[in-house]
Design a protein around this motif. Structure first.
Motif, short mmCIF file in Angstrom:
data_model
loop_
_atom_site.label_atom_id
_atom_site.label_comp_id
_atom_site.label_asym_id
_atom_site.label_seq_id
_atom_site.Cartn_x
_atom_site.Cartn_y
_atom_site.Cartn_z
N LYS A 29 0.87 -1.28 -0.17
CA LYS A 29 -0.06 -0.12 0.16
C LYS A 29 0.83 1.16 0.04
O LYS A 29 1.96 1.24 0.55
N PRO A 30 0.32 2.52 -0.53
CA PRO A 30 1.21 3.57 -0.55
C PRO A 30 1.52 3.83 0.93
O PRO A 30 1.04 3.75 1.95
N TYR A 43 0.78 -6.55 0.02
CA TYR A 43 -0.34 -6.52 0.70
C TYR A 43 -1.24 -7.87 0.21
O TYR A 43 -1.23 -8.12 -1.04
N PRO A 44 -1.89 -8.36 1.05
CA PRO A 44 -2.39 -8.03 2.34
C PRO A 44 -1.63 -8.13 3.55
O PRO A 44 -1.94 -7.83 4.69
N PHE A 45 -0.19 -8.67 3.42
CA PHE A 45 0.64 -8.72 4.36
C PHE A 45 1.32 -7.00 4.57
O PHE A 45 0.93 -6.14 3.63
N GLY A 46 1.61 -6.74 5.63
CA GLY A 46 2.28 -5.33 5.98
C GLY A 46 2.87 -5.32 7.18
O GLY A 46 2.51 -6.18 7.78
N ILE A 285 -4.78 -4.50 -4.12
CA ILE A 285 -4.89 -3.08 -3.84
C ILE A 285 -5.05 -2.32 -5.25
O ILE A 285 -4.49 -2.77 -6.42
N ALA A 286 -5.67 -1.01 -5.21
CA ALA A 286 -6.01 -0.21 -6.34
C ALA A 286 -4.88 0.22 -7.07
O ALA A 286 -3.98 0.54 -6.47
N PRO A 287 -5.00 0.21 -8.23
CA PRO A 287 -5.91 0.14 -9.34
C PRO A 287 -6.12 -1.32 -9.80
O PRO A 287 -7.19 -1.73 -10.53
N GLY A 288 -5.52 -2.54 -9.00
CA GLY A 288 -5.49 -3.59 -9.49
C GLY A 288 -4.26 -4.13 -10.41
O GLY A 288 -3.15 -3.45 -10.42
N CYS A 289 -4.56 -4.98 -11.22
CA CYS A 289 -3.42 -5.73 -11.92
C CYS A 289 -3.32 -4.91 -13.33
O CYS A 289 -4.23 -4.36 -13.85
N GLN A 290 -1.99 -4.94 -13.68
CA GLN A 290 -1.65 -4.10 -14.89
C GLN A 290 -1.21 -5.03 -16.15
O GLN A 290 -0.61 -5.88 -15.98
N ASP A 291 -1.51 -4.42 -17.42
CA ASP A 291 -1.29 -5.19 -18.28
C ASP A 291 0.28 -5.67 -18.63
O ASP A 291 1.09 -4.45 -18.39
#
Length: 459
Positions: A29-30, A43-46, A285-291
């Motif tokens: 996460k940021p 994430y979901p670990f942190g 985490i947003a925005p999700g998976c990237q191409d």
């Protein structure tokens, strides 16, 4: 070499191979720590408040910035975390030792209490080493107590074989999915009284399958060595929450973001998120998976030159240059298109393009067709200086038109064909109707053509 020493060497190597990096794609996460030492923490670990999925405190890790070691729960060292739903940790070995008189000198029964994590069936096995031992693993599966075990026996070191775990000095067994809260304990049938001179201890552990190799040297490990023996790697499964995908989506609590699917792992409680094929990143985490741009990394695409690679959402496409056929891949590379265009301005024509035949009005004699074929072959000569000009073609066709019954196209009628441009125009139309190619196409692509000759024996 002491028991499981070879395991630890393999574990170190495997850990280096498994350290995940997703070039430029954020995994944490940021404003949250993404690495502790060499460990990437998705994430979901942190680490710390606001950085892990706070619906489950099991995802909260601790980072020792001095040593670079990350720990989970009951001070378990974390070696690797994957978004496929596995976390690799270190855990203790169980042992049971005796002196020459059969008196127990050392014994332990390590336990692993992580309610929201289960032992990975596909990545671990239960093993025991010794010539007078049996091991039990006790745990819980679907809320019910569960046991599994095996037996290892032998009478002498000569019975043993390196890299072989078949019940003689070493036994192993699988563990089903969904087992958690485990305790491993090993026992002796005869207190090692028959084998104590070469095998003072029994030992057992749940261990990652890729990190265990049986060695005869393990048999002689002593109680003192076991007390100081480092831990061995174990792979745990993790999931999100206790609801299925359907329930989480219905209650709008699912964590899966764009370009990902929600999956229900068999034999486990909870769900996982998975990027679509051709996408990467962290689906939690947003925005999700990237191409993934497969074209930017040659190892990610199967295109073979001279084909070009064109990236698209979730994949890529290989494209052959104009005049070449094939998929443009290593298994189906670009090859010259086999075609023959029998040009007829004074006779009918047959176009052979891409292996297919199309007839166009054909009323000329066999002799005419043979002669036209010779002209066509000359027109498709690979050497430009040896190809006839249109004037020369016209001259040849004028000579052919008198053979047998003339075809309307070959009969030079000044009222019908006013000039050379009109003749070329009709030829252009004929070519385009038979494969979409023009006169200029036929000329410009000679370097990539493999001419299939028309039989000239009348067959």
């Amino acid at each position: 070499m002491g028991l499981f020493t070879s395991i630890l060497l393999l574990a170190a190597f495997v850990t280096l191979l498994l350290l995940a990096e997703a070039g430029g794609v954020p995994l944490a996460k940021p404003k949250c720590l993404e690495k502790c030492g060499d460990l990437t923490i998705p994430y979901p670990f942190g680490i710390g408040e606001g950085c892990f999925d706070e619906s489950d405190s099991s995802f909260n890790l601790t980072c020792n910035e001095t040593t670079g070691v990350t720990t989970l729960g009951q001070n378990l060292e974390v070696l690797n975390i994957t978004l496929d739903g596995q976390i690799r940790i270190l855990h203790w070995v169980a042992y049971d030792c005796y002196d020459q008189s059969g008196k127990r000198t050392a014994h332990n029964a390590p336990w692993l209490s992580l309610v929201n994590f289960t032992i990975s069936s596909s990545h671990n096995k239960l093993v025991a080493i010794g010539c007078d031992d049996y091991v039990y693993l006790q745990g819980f599966r679907n809320g019910t107590a569960y046991w599994v075990g095996c037996t290892a026996l032998c009478l002498s070191v000569e019975d043993l074989v390196n890299d072989t775990c078949n019940g003689i000095g070493c036994c192993e067994t699988s563990i089903p999915e969904g087992v958690s809260n485990i305790t491993t304990e090993v026992f002796s049938y005869y207190n090692h009284t028959y084998v104590g001179n070469f095998n003072p201890c029994s030992s057992a552990a749940v261990v990652a399958s890729d990190a265990f190799v049986f060695s005869i040297a393990n048999i002689s490990t002593t109680a003192e060595e076991y007390r100081s023996l480092p831990q061995v790697p174990v792979v745990l499964n993790w999931t999100i929450g206790s609801k299925s995908c359907y329930a989480a989506e219905t209650h709008k609590t699912v964590l899966c973001n764009e370009n990902s699917n929600c999956t229900d792992p068999p034999g486990e409680v909870g769900y996982r998120c998975q990027c679509w094929t051709g996408y990467e990143g962290n689906p939690y985490i947003a925005p999700g998976c990237q191409d993934i741009d497969e074209c930017s990394v040659s190892e990610l695409n199967d295109c073979k030159k001279p084909a070009t690679c064109k990236n698209n959402n979730g994949g890529y496409k290989c494209k052959c240059p104009l005049g070449l056929r094939g998929a443009g891949t290593n298994s189906d590379p670009c090859l010259p298109t086999t075609w023959l265009i029998v040009i007829a301005a004074a006779a009918g024509l047959i176009v052979v393009m891409g292996g297919g035949f199309r007839k166009i009005v054909n009323e000329q004699t066999t002799k005419q067709l043979k002669e036209v074929a010779h002209v066509a072959r000359a027109c498709l000569n690979m050497k430009g200086e040896e190809r006839p000009t249109m004037r020369e073609v016209e001259h040849e066709l004028e000579g052919i038109k008198g053979i047998g019954k003339p075809h309307p196209w070959s009969y030079y009628d000044p009222n019908a064909l006013q000039n050379q441009e009109e003749r070329e125009h009709l030829l252009q139309i004929a070519l385009k109707e038979n494969g979409g190619y023009s006169i200029s196409d036929a000329t410009n692509m000679h370097q990539s053509l493999n001419v299939e000759r028309l039989p000239l024996d009348g067959r």
